[in-house]
Motif scaffolding. Structure first.
Motif, PDB file in Angstrom:
ATOM      1  N   ASP A 222       0.622  -1.862   0.083  1.00  0.00           N
ATOM      2  CA  ASP A 222       0.015   0.024  -0.115  1.00  0.00           C
ATOM      3  C   ASP A 222       0.149   1.282  -0.418  1.00  0.00           C
ATOM      4  OD1 ASP A 222      -1.768  -2.020   0.341  1.00  0.00           O
ATOM      5  OD2 ASP A 222      -2.587  -0.851   2.565  1.00  0.00           O
ATOM      6  N   LEU A 223       1.857   1.026   0.645  1.00  0.00           N
ATOM      7  CA  LEU A 223       2.974   2.378   0.818  1.00  0.00           C
ATOM      8  C   LEU A 223       3.193   2.644  -0.794  1.00  0.00           C
ATOM      9  CD1 LEU A 223       4.570   2.351   4.569  1.00  0.00           C
ATOM     10  CD2 LEU A 223       3.134   3.815   3.239  1.00  0.00           C
ATOM     11  N   LEU A 224       3.650   1.709  -1.563  1.00  0.00           N
ATOM     12  CA  LEU A 224       4.523   1.620  -2.513  1.00  0.00           C
ATOM     13  C   LEU A 224       2.939   2.135  -3.675  1.00  0.00           C
ATOM     14  CD1 LEU A 224       6.582   1.292  -4.555  1.00  0.00           C
ATOM     15  CD2 LEU A 224       5.809  -0.598  -5.574  1.00  0.00           C
ATOM     16  N   GLU A 225       2.234   2.410  -3.414  1.00  0.00           N
ATOM     17  CA  GLU A 225       0.732   2.362  -4.239  1.00  0.00           C
ATOM     18  C   GLU A 225       0.709   4.181  -3.944  1.00  0.00           C
ATOM     19  OE1 GLU A 225      -3.632   1.373  -5.006  1.00  0.00           O
ATOM     20  OE2 GLU A 225      -2.304   0.033  -4.185  1.00  0.00           O
ATOM     21  N   GLN A 226       0.720   4.129  -3.083  1.00  0.00           N
ATOM     22  CA  GLN A 226       0.195   5.624  -1.969  1.00  0.00           C
ATOM     23  C   GLN A 226       1.273   6.612  -2.341  1.00  0.00           C
ATOM     24  OE1 GLN A 226      -0.293   6.083   2.585  1.00  0.00           O
ATOM     25  NE2 GLN A 226       0.004   7.889   2.117  1.00  0.00           N
ATOM     26  N   HIS A 227       2.754   6.129  -2.274  1.00  0.00           N
ATOM     27  CA  HIS A 227       3.788   7.069  -2.384  1.00  0.00           C
ATOM     28  C   HIS A 227       4.562   7.572  -3.995  1.00  0.00           C
ATOM     29  CE1 HIS A 227       3.295   8.688   1.558  1.00  0.00           C
ATOM     30  NE2 HIS A 227       3.797   7.059   1.980  1.00  0.00           N
ATOM     31  N   ALA A 228       4.918   6.354  -5.113  1.00  0.00           N
ATOM     32  CA  ALA A 228       4.792   5.742  -6.073  1.00  0.00           C
ATOM     33  C   ALA A 228       4.105   5.654  -6.880  1.00  0.00           C
ATOM     34  CB  ALA A 228       5.951   4.824  -5.970  1.00  0.00           C
ATOM     35  N   THR A 229       3.007   5.946  -7.037  1.00  0.00           N
ATOM     36  CA  THR A 229       2.242   6.325  -8.291  1.00  0.00           C
ATOM     37  C   THR A 229       2.534   6.838  -8.736  1.00  0.00           C
ATOM     38  OG1 THR A 229       0.808   4.445  -6.888  1.00  0.00           O
ATOM     39  CG2 THR A 229      -0.276   5.695  -9.108  1.00  0.00           C
ATOM     40  N   PRO A 230       2.888   6.724 -10.726  1.00  0.00           N
ATOM     41  CA  PRO A 230       2.889   7.935 -11.276  1.00  0.00           C
ATOM     42  C   PRO A 230       1.713   8.370 -12.234  1.00  0.00           C
ATOM     43  CG  PRO A 230       3.420   6.262 -12.433  1.00  0.00           C
ATOM     44  CD  PRO A 230       3.233   5.938 -11.214  1.00  0.00           C
ATOM     45  N   ASP A 231       1.912   9.780 -12.563  1.00  0.00           N
ATOM     46  CA  ASP A 231       0.645  10.456 -12.501  1.00  0.00           C
ATOM     47  C   ASP A 231      -0.012   9.501 -14.214  1.00  0.00           C
ATOM     48  OD1 ASP A 231       2.142  11.112 -14.937  1.00  0.00           O
ATOM     49  OD2 ASP A 231       2.765  13.313 -14.590  1.00  0.00           O
ATOM     50  N   GLU A 232      -0.942  10.129 -14.907  1.00  0.00           N
ATOM     51  CA  GLU A 232      -1.354   9.419 -16.270  1.00  0.00           C
ATOM     52  C   GLU A 232      -0.577   8.993 -17.119  1.00  0.00           C
ATOM     53  OE1 GLU A 232      -3.975   6.441 -17.161  1.00  0.00           O
ATOM     54  OE2 GLU A 232      -4.381   7.937 -15.766  1.00  0.00           O
ATOM     55  N   ALA A 233       0.313  10.468 -17.734  1.00  0.00           N
ATOM     56  CA  ALA A 233       1.681   9.488 -18.704  1.00  0.00           C
ATOM     57  C   ALA A 233       2.734   9.184 -18.066  1.00  0.00           C
ATOM     58  CB  ALA A 233       1.921  11.305 -19.119  1.00  0.00           C
ATOM     59  N   GLY A 234       2.881   8.796 -16.638  1.00  0.00           N
ATOM     60  CA  GLY A 234       4.004   8.271 -16.417  1.00  0.00           C
ATOM     61  C   GLY A 234       3.257   6.515 -16.481  1.00  0.00           C
ATOM     62  N   ARG A 235       2.355   6.383 -16.411  1.00  0.00           N
ATOM     63  CA  ARG A 235       1.706   5.053 -16.320  1.00  0.00           C
ATOM     64  C   ARG A 235       1.463   4.436 -17.067  1.00  0.00           C
ATOM     65  NH1 ARG A 235      -3.572   2.499 -15.369  1.00  0.00           N
ATOM     66  NH2 ARG A 235      -3.523   0.908 -14.137  1.00  0.00           N
ATOM     67  N   THR A 236       1.454   5.666 -18.560  1.00  0.00           N
ATOM     68  CA  THR A 236       0.993   4.932 -19.699  1.00  0.00           C
ATOM     69  C   THR A 236       2.128   4.647 -20.126  1.00  0.00           C
ATOM     70  OG1 THR A 236      -0.733   6.324 -20.256  1.00  0.00           O
ATOM     71  CG2 THR A 236       0.284   5.480 -21.964  1.00  0.00           C
ATOM     72  N   LEU A 237       2.936   5.034 -19.969  1.00  0.00           N
ATOM     73  CA  LEU A 237       5.033   4.356 -20.703  1.00  0.00           C
ATOM     74  C   LEU A 237       5.198   3.358 -19.482  1.00  0.00           C
ATOM     75  CD1 LEU A 237       6.902   5.227 -21.808  1.00  0.00           C
ATOM     76  CD2 LEU A 237       8.269   6.671 -20.101  1.00  0.00           C
ATOM     77  N   LEU A 238       4.448   3.271 -18.397  1.00  0.00           N
ATOM     78  CA  LEU A 238       5.426   2.048 -17.411  1.00  0.00           C
ATOM     79  C   LEU A 238       4.494   1.431 -18.130  1.00  0.00           C
ATOM     80  CD1 LEU A 238       7.335   0.926 -15.419  1.00  0.00           C
ATOM     81  CD2 LEU A 238       5.312   1.433 -13.739  1.00  0.00           C
ATOM     82  N   LEU A 239       3.340   0.990 -18.215  1.00  0.00           N
ATOM     83  CA  LEU A 239       2.952  -0.405 -18.999  1.00  0.00           C
ATOM     84  C   LEU A 239       3.374  -0.499 -19.910  1.00  0.00           C
ATOM     85  CD1 LEU A 239      -0.903   0.843 -17.971  1.00  0.00           C
ATOM     86  CD2 LEU A 239       0.635  -0.801 -16.630  1.00  0.00           C
ATOM     87  N   GLN A 240       3.399   0.089 -20.724  1.00  0.00           N
ATOM     88  CA  GLN A 240       4.203   0.117 -22.333  1.00  0.00           C
ATOM     89  C   GLN A 240       5.450  -1.311 -22.158  1.00  0.00           C
ATOM     90  OE1 GLN A 240       3.482   3.962 -24.115  1.00  0.00           O
ATOM     91  NE2 GLN A 240       1.630   3.709 -25.120  1.00  0.00           N
ATOM     92  N   ALA A 241       6.236   0.224 -21.291  1.00  0.00           N
ATOM     93  CA  ALA A 241       7.489  -0.189 -20.978  1.00  0.00           C
ATOM     94  C   ALA A 241       7.801  -1.449 -21.171  1.00  0.00           C
ATOM     95  CB  ALA A 241       8.733   1.008 -20.814  1.00  0.00           C
ATOM     96  N   ALA A 242       6.767  -1.999 -19.679  1.00  0.00           N
ATOM     97  CA  ALA A 242       6.726  -3.494 -19.025  1.00  0.00           C
ATOM     98  C   ALA A 242       6.644  -4.272 -20.173  1.00  0.00           C
ATOM     99  CB  ALA A 242       5.313  -3.400 -17.744  1.00  0.00           C
ATOM    100  N   GLU A 243       5.474  -4.242 -21.186  1.00  0.00           N
ATOM    101  CA  GLU A 243       5.288  -5.072 -22.034  1.00  0.00           C
ATOM    102  C   GLU A 243       6.612  -5.638 -22.875  1.00  0.00           C
ATOM    103  OE1 GLU A 243       2.990  -7.903 -24.528  1.00  0.00           O
ATOM    104  OE2 GLU A 243       2.235  -6.912 -21.960  1.00  0.00           O
ATOM    105  N   ALA A 244       6.790  -3.872 -23.574  1.00  0.00           N
ATOM    106  CA  ALA A 244       7.788  -4.034 -24.004  1.00  0.00           C
ATOM    107  C   ALA A 244       8.813  -4.949 -23.784  1.00  0.00           C
ATOM    108  CB  ALA A 244       7.978  -2.585 -25.185  1.00  0.00           C
ATOM    109  N   MET A 245       9.287  -4.633 -22.607  1.00  0.00           N
ATOM    110  CA  MET A 245      10.549  -4.566 -21.580  1.00  0.00           C
ATOM    111  C   MET A 245      10.455  -6.555 -20.769  1.00  0.00           C
ATOM    112  SD  MET A 245      12.080  -1.385 -20.924  1.00  0.00           S
ATOM    113  CE  MET A 245      13.243  -2.264 -19.819  1.00  0.00           C
TER     114      MET A 245
END
Length: 289
Positions: A222-245
């Motif tokens: 929960d602490l990771l989700e609370q303090h380290a959730t990126p904004d929408e643009a960052g989250r989109t990039l991370l999800l795309q990279a997670a799939e590609a990498m």
């Protein structure tokens, strides 16, 4: 750090403790307790300097994680709350390196013997350095051996994937040319970098006040989700990279922690796309041809 011989990898690692903040009184007591158990507490004095340990690549499993007839802490515990530097990483015994996987994940190591069952703290910053291949000159056609690039894949495969997955930052160190030594010094020295690190640590301390956690590296659940959730643009990039990498779940959460730290160093309240992009750039890259 991956780079040719003489690029300054060992020097960079030895300078790292100089930019880290001093141990707090509670942390200094923890470090001193480990040193006392190991019989290495000098004159009974408690030091506020963070430990720095650099074992030789011939070190055994017991030397790294602890053991012996009269059980003693290993290098990973002697470096608790400091830096453990492993130079020439592929030259270590593979079993010895893999014995560090559990301590790096949990922050402690349990040594089980017939006459003892002991748990030591082992929360360290692991810094590793290696040449890109056995000859060390993969990127230089004039110096590289005739087996390039296959020699790089063979050499780097000596380090297991699960261990590499636990290393957050993979940095290529460029060779130092003679002309580089004549250049003027950088604008920011260790003193200025240490000040930025101290400010980032203060932000983390305030954020985690009231919890047993110390730094962003400890964030989970929960602490990771609370303090380290990126904004929408960052989250989109991370999800795309997670799939590609093809990131593992561990790799995904570690990128979030690194992005949170990058944002703290920049003085940013929220994690943006730029912070996620930088964190992604540090993930393991394939060997260069």
């Amino acid at each position: 750090m991956v780079g040719p011989p003489g690029a300054g990898k060992s020097l960079l690692a030895s300078c790292l403790p100089g930019i880290l903040p001093e141990l707090t009184p509670a942390e200094a007591l923890e470090v001193s307790m480990v040193s006392s158990v190991a019989g290495m507490l000098e004159n009974g004095r408690i030091s506020r300097a963070r430990p720095y340990r650099a074992p030789h690549h011939s070190a055994s499993i017991a030397a790294l994680t602890g053991g012996g007839l009269r059980v003693r802490p290993g290098e990973v515990s002697m470096a608790h709350l400091g830096v453990l530097f492993l130079d020439e990483l592929p030259e270590f015994q593979r079993q010895a390196l893999d014995s560090l996987r559990q301590p790096l994940e949990t922050g402690e190591v349990t040594v089980a013997r017939a006459n003892a069952h002991v748990t030591y703290p082992a929360r360290v910053q692991l810094i590793a350095a290696m040449n890109p291949c056995r000859c060390g000159h993969l990127g230089d056609p004039a110096l590289a051996c005739s087996r390039a690039p296959k020699c790089a894949a063979d050499y780097q495969s000596k380090v297991s994937g699960p261990l590499l997955d636990r290393i957050d930052l993979h940095v290529e160190v460029d060779p130092v040319r003679a002309a580089d030594l004549a250049l003027p010094p950088p604008a920011d020295g260790s003193k200025e970098v240490a000040a930025r690190v101290a400010r980032a640590r203060q932000i983390q301390t305030a954020r985690l006040d009231g919890t047993p956690l110390r730094t962003n590296a400890d964030l989970d659940g929960d602490l990771l989700e609370q303090h380290a959730t990126p904004d929408e643009a960052g989250r989109t990039l991370l999800l795309q990279a997670a799939e590609a990498m093809r990131l593992s779940a561990r790799g995904y959460t570690r990128i979030l922690r690194v992005a949170r730290t990058i944002a703290d160093l920049a003085g940013a309240r929220d994690i943006g796309r730029i912070h996620v992009a930088e964190a992604l750039s540090y993930r393991r890259q394939a060997p260069r041809a």
